[in-house]
Design a protein around this motif. Structure first.
Motif, PDB file in Angstrom:
ATOM      1  N   ASP A  11       0.822  -1.201   0.000  1.00  0.00           N
ATOM      2  CA  ASP A  11       0.000   0.000   0.000  1.00  0.00           C
ATOM      3  C   ASP A  11       0.864   1.264   0.000  1.00  0.00           C
ATOM      4  OD1 ASP A  11      -2.603   1.102  -0.073  1.00  0.00           O
ATOM      5  OD2 ASP A  11      -2.405   1.661   2.041  1.00  0.00           O
ATOM      6  N   ARG A  14       2.060   1.645  -3.450  1.00  0.00           N
ATOM      7  CA  ARG A  14       0.971   2.137  -4.295  1.00  0.00           C
ATOM      8  C   ARG A  14       0.779   3.640  -4.116  1.00  0.00           C
ATOM      9  NH1 ARG A  14      -4.947  -0.395  -3.637  1.00  0.00           N
ATOM     10  NH2 ARG A  14      -4.570   0.387  -1.559  1.00  0.00           N
ATOM     11  N   ASP A  60      -2.699  -3.373  -7.101  1.00  0.00           N
ATOM     12  CA  ASP A  60      -4.098  -3.543  -6.693  1.00  0.00           C
ATOM     13  C   ASP A  60      -4.481  -5.015  -6.668  1.00  0.00           C
ATOM     14  OD1 ASP A  60      -4.568  -0.832  -6.358  1.00  0.00           O
ATOM     15  OD2 ASP A  60      -5.322  -0.558  -8.403  1.00  0.00           O
ATOM     16  N   ASN A  64      -5.468  -7.032  -3.180  1.00  0.00           N
ATOM     17  CA  ASN A  64      -6.779  -7.678  -3.049  1.00  0.00           C
ATOM     18  C   ASN A  64      -6.643  -9.172  -2.813  1.00  0.00           C
ATOM     19  OD1 ASN A  64      -8.250  -5.311  -3.320  1.00  0.00           O
ATOM     20  ND2 ASN A  64      -8.359  -5.489  -5.539  1.00  0.00           N
TER      21      ASN A  64
END
Length: 109
Positions: A11, A14, A60, A64
């Motif tokens: 994260d 990202r 992503d 997930n």
């Protein structure tokens, strides 16, 4: 615990990608410097944007997948500890078709 740390790490990466993409969008230059590992490379702006977008999509997907696997691992751990599974942990949201059919039947407003 290692999955949670990896989710946090991905994260952060990202978010750094998001910041870089925003700076590239606002940039008026034709070339930019990109770090690949420990090497700096002068690269075309458009191809750098496409690389960042591809990396963002892959991040992503990875995040997930880790989140879904984490739910299963939590329930497996609770089974080994002889505790009941966490209620509602594996719930999945309704899709548009299900929502429309419930709305047309008058069960949702």
């Amino acid at each position: 615990m290692s999955d949670r740390r990896e989710i946090i790490m991905l994260d952060k990466r990202r978010n750094h990608n998001r910041e870089a993409m925003r700076k590239l969008i606002n940039s008026e230059q034709k070339k930019c410097w990109v770090t690949v590992g420990s090497v700096l490379i002068k690269h075309d702006l458009q191809s750098t944007k496409s690389l960042l977008e591809a990396d963002q999509n892959q991040l992503d997907i990875d995040i997930n997948k880790l989140r879904c696997d984490l739910k299963v691992k939590i329930n497996n751990l609770r089974d080994m500890e002889m505790q009941p599974p966490v209620p509602g942990l594996l719930l999945v949201p309704m899709n548009q078709k299900e929502t429309r059919s419930l709305t047309s039947a008058g069960l949702l407003s």
